[in-house]
Each structure stands twice: as structure tokens, then as C-alpha cells.
Design a protein around this motif. Structure first.
Motif, PDB file in Angstrom:
ATOM      1  N   HIS A  12       0.855  -1.184   0.000  1.00  0.00           N
ATOM      2  CA  HIS A  12       0.000   0.000   0.000  1.00  0.00           C
ATOM      3  C   HIS A  12       0.895   1.240   0.000  1.00  0.00           C
ATOM      4  N   PHE A  13       0.635   2.159  -0.896  1.00  0.00           N
ATOM      5  CA  PHE A  13       1.400   3.400  -0.970  1.00  0.00           C
ATOM      6  C   PHE A  13       0.691   4.428  -0.104  1.00  0.00           C
ATOM      7  N   GLN A  58      -1.669   5.438  -9.153  1.00  0.00           N
ATOM      8  CA  GLN A  58      -2.930   5.526  -8.419  1.00  0.00           C
ATOM      9  C   GLN A  58      -2.847   4.727  -7.134  1.00  0.00           C
ATOM     10  N   SER A  59      -3.267   5.345  -6.057  1.00  0.00           N
ATOM     11  CA  SER A  59      -3.364   4.680  -4.761  1.00  0.00           C
ATOM     12  C   SER A  59      -4.701   5.065  -4.157  1.00  0.00           C
ATOM     13  N   TRP A  63      -3.788  10.181  -7.019  1.00  0.00           N
ATOM     14  CA  TRP A  63      -2.823   9.958  -8.089  1.00  0.00           C
ATOM     15  C   TRP A  63      -1.555  10.755  -7.789  1.00  0.00           C
ATOM     16  N   TYR A 197      -6.881   4.604   0.953  1.00  0.00           N
ATOM     17  CA  TYR A 197      -5.764   3.982   0.264  1.00  0.00           C
ATOM     18  C   TYR A 197      -6.032   2.481   0.134  1.00  0.00           C
ATOM     19  N   GLU A 199      -5.948   0.494  -2.551  1.00  0.00           N
ATOM     20  CA  GLU A 199      -5.065  -0.274  -3.406  1.00  0.00           C
ATOM     21  C   GLU A 199      -4.189   0.659  -4.206  1.00  0.00           C
ATOM     22  N   VAL A 200      -3.141   0.097  -4.764  1.00  0.00           N
ATOM     23  CA  VAL A 200      -2.227   0.845  -5.623  1.00  0.00           C
ATOM     24  C   VAL A 200      -2.410   0.377  -7.040  1.00  0.00           C
ATOM     25  N   SER A 201      -2.653   1.305  -7.962  1.00  0.00           N
ATOM     26  CA  SER A 201      -2.768   0.970  -9.377  1.00  0.00           C
ATOM     27  C   SER A 201      -1.617   1.619 -10.110  1.00  0.00           C
TER      28      SER A 201
END
Length: 205
Positions: A12-13, A58-59, A63, A197, A199-201
């Protein structure tokens, strides 16, 4: 971006203001590798905020991307307008950067309409790129004009870089930008909305 697809499961960012300035922006400005190397570089003027999917990191509902500092933040569909006062970013009790808050407005400058898109733009404090690799800065009589010019050039280069966090707030509908006395009715909500937050895309290659 090297290693952008090799993130561990459950990553996770979730960076703080200090993290963004010290661990990412500083290293970018000093031309040092970022670990993990997942934040892309974009030209802000080429993208409206709703076009960041697949290009910025993306998190959750936010962005992230690097860009060059610019006086004009005009895009094909509108422009970013500063709101509020700049905030300082500190690390170990020292000021290392500044955070500017901007809102995206559609239309022409001074005649546009506010949207719900908010951007935090982080700048290095002067000299904030120093000691990134742990080396100390020494001043002695042996310093030459060449080294001084190099430091000035490095400072200029570092201050050309910014790191941006863009998100869409849950405030109401668009508001005319030139209405007298109009304020963001839920600005507090904007600053407190950095908790999604999921998920991270990663941006598409």
C-alpha cells in the motif's frame, strides 16, 4: 520505471508529506534512484485530473506523479488555481519543503468554474537536495567559483521538480470561480480526505 511491476503482495502506498519530500522528491531532484521506482514523470499541462488513470501512480482515490514546476498550470480543459496559504513540510525539526494546494477550474483563467479536483504540489525548500546520500557539505577557502556555480545550478535544477498528489474531494457541485466571497465550504474535508488507500494501481507502460 524500473521495478514498478515487482511490488510485494499487499503493498500500500501511504506516504506522508515528509515521505513525499524526503524520500521521493529529494532523490528525484538529486538524480538519485527512488526505491521503489513507481512514481512516473508527467507534464502537468498535458493532463486534466480525470485523465490521470493509467498515466500517474494511483493509490486508492489519489494519483501521484513528478512534474516540472511551472508558473502556468493551464491544461486543455482548464487550469489549476492556488487556494489557501502554503504549508511547510518538516523533517527532524527542519523545514525541507513547501506544500501548495490548488483546485482545478474548467474554462479560462479568472472566468472558470471550480471542480472537486484538488492537487497538493510539493516543492523542495532551497538547499533541500543537500545531504541526500548522507555526505556532509563543507565550506573551505579552497572552494572555487566553479563549485559555486555547480551548487547554484544544482539548486536551480532541484527546485524545478515538484511531486503532485491529486484527488477528487466529495464536496458539492461546481462553483463559479469569480463569485465574490465564495469559499470551499468543505475545505476541511478536503484536507482530511487522505484516508482512502485501498489499493495501488500502477501506470500503464
Amino acid at each position: 520505471m524500473g521495478g514498478a511491476t515487482d511490488l510485494p503482495p499487499g503493498f500500500h502506498f501511504f506516504p506522508s508529506d515528509e515521505d513525499l519530500v524526503v524520500h521521493f522528491l529529494r532523490r528525484k531532484a538529486a538524480n538519485l534512484p527512488c526505491r521503489p521506482d513507481i512514481i512516473p514523470t508527467l507534464l502537468l499541462q498535458h493532463h486534466s485530473p480525470w485523465e490521470l488513470n493509467g498515466t500517474a501512480l494511483q493509490s486508492g482515490n489519489q494519483w501521484y506523479f513528478f512534474s516540472h514546476a511551472a508558473q502556468s498550470r493551464i491544461s486543455p480543459n482548464g487550469y489549476w488555481n492556488p487556494i489557501g496559504a502554503d504549508e511547510t513540510v518538516t523533517s527532524s525539526g527542519c523545514i525541507v519543503g513547501l506544500k501548495k494546494t490548488l483546485i482545478f477550474c474548467t474554462g479560462e483563467p479568472s472566468k472558470g468554474f471550480k471542480t472537486n479536483w484538488i492537487m497538493h504540489e510539493y516543492h523542495l525548500q532551497d538547499g533541500g537536495y543537500n545531504n541526500v546520500s548522507g555526505s556532509s557539505t563543507t565550506s573551505s577557502s579552497s572552494s572555487s567559483r566553479k563549485s559555486q556555480r555547480k551548487r547554484v545550478h544544482s539548486s536551480t535544477e532541484s527546485n524545478n521538480w515538484v511531486i503532485c498528489r491529486v484527488f477528487e474531494s466529495s464536496c458539492g457541485s461546481q462553483v463559479s470561480f469569480h463569485d465574490e466571497g465564495t469559499e470551499l465550504s468543505c475545505l476541511d474535508e478536503v484536507f482530511l480526505s487522505l484516508d482512502d488507500y485501498d489499493e495501488v494501481s500502477l501506470p500503464n507502460n
